[in-house]
Design a protein around this motif. Structure first.
Motif, PDB file in Angstrom:
ATOM      1  N   THR A  83      65.679  29.276 -50.553  1.00 49.45           N
ATOM      2  CA  THR A  83      65.399  27.889 -50.915  1.00 49.45           C
ATOM      3  C   THR A  83      64.604  27.166 -49.835  1.00 49.45           C
ATOM      4  N   ASN A  86      61.291  26.408 -51.698  1.00 49.56           N
ATOM      5  CA  ASN A  86      61.375  25.988 -53.093  1.00 49.56           C
ATOM      6  C   ASN A  86      62.807  25.546 -53.404  1.00 49.56           C
ATOM      7  N   HIS A  91      64.454  26.918 -59.758  1.00 46.74           N
ATOM      8  CA  HIS A  91      64.613  27.985 -58.768  1.00 46.74           C
ATOM      9  C   HIS A  91      66.076  28.118 -58.350  1.00 46.74           C
ATOM     10  N   GLU A  94      67.941  29.747 -61.092  1.00 43.73           N
ATOM     11  CA  GLU A  94      67.623  31.178 -61.114  1.00 43.73           C
ATOM     12  C   GLU A  94      68.414  31.936 -60.039  1.00 43.73           C
TER      13      GLU A  94
END
Length: 143
Positions: A83, A86, A91, A94
């Protein structure tokens, strides 16, 4: 309590602790209120599963699994790394879906490995797997 039961309860406890660590690590990076609420509820359920498994072991006068600090650091480090660039809602969803899939696989493997485990241990592992499958379905809406 049979040896296989003990092992399954320990697998449930350990996986719930690692899942809590993963969720707690990304929760601070979540800006979507709906996802944050989902992750909070998910962490609470992991805590319940961990406590149930530890309680079964304690009721049999057995010591629950000890926290594996190295594994927790790996999980947290992986989540931080993934992370770093992003932190989008999709994300993070996911990443948690991937973690849930890994937990399902680990629990499935343990049920095959400890195929002589009793009904109570198997039921708890299946409850965990069902919970993970439900999480995956719910998290897909954030993708």
């Amino acid at each position: 309590m049979r040896w296989e039961d003990i092992q399954v309860f320990r697998v449930v406890q350990k996986n719930a602790e690692l899942a809590m660590k993963a969720v707690d690590t990304v929760s601070d990076k979540t800006y979507d209120d709906d996802l944050a609420l989902h992750l909070s509820r998910q962490s609470l359920k992991y805590s319940e599963l961990r406590n149930q498994a530890a309680g079964k072991l304690l009721s049999a006068h057995l010591e629950p699994s000890r926290k594996n600090v190295v594994e927790e650091m790996v999980v947290a480090g992986t989540m931080h790394r993934d992370t770093l660039l992003n932190t989008s809602t999709s994300h993070i969803a996911e990443l948690i879906i991937q973690e849930s899939s890994r937990k399902i696989s680990k629990l499935c493997q343990s049920l095959h490995k400890y195929e002589n485990a009793g009904e109570e241990a198997v039921e708890m592992a299946r409850e965990f797997m069902d919970f993970e499958e439900s999480n995956i379905r719910q998290l897909r809406k954030f993708l």
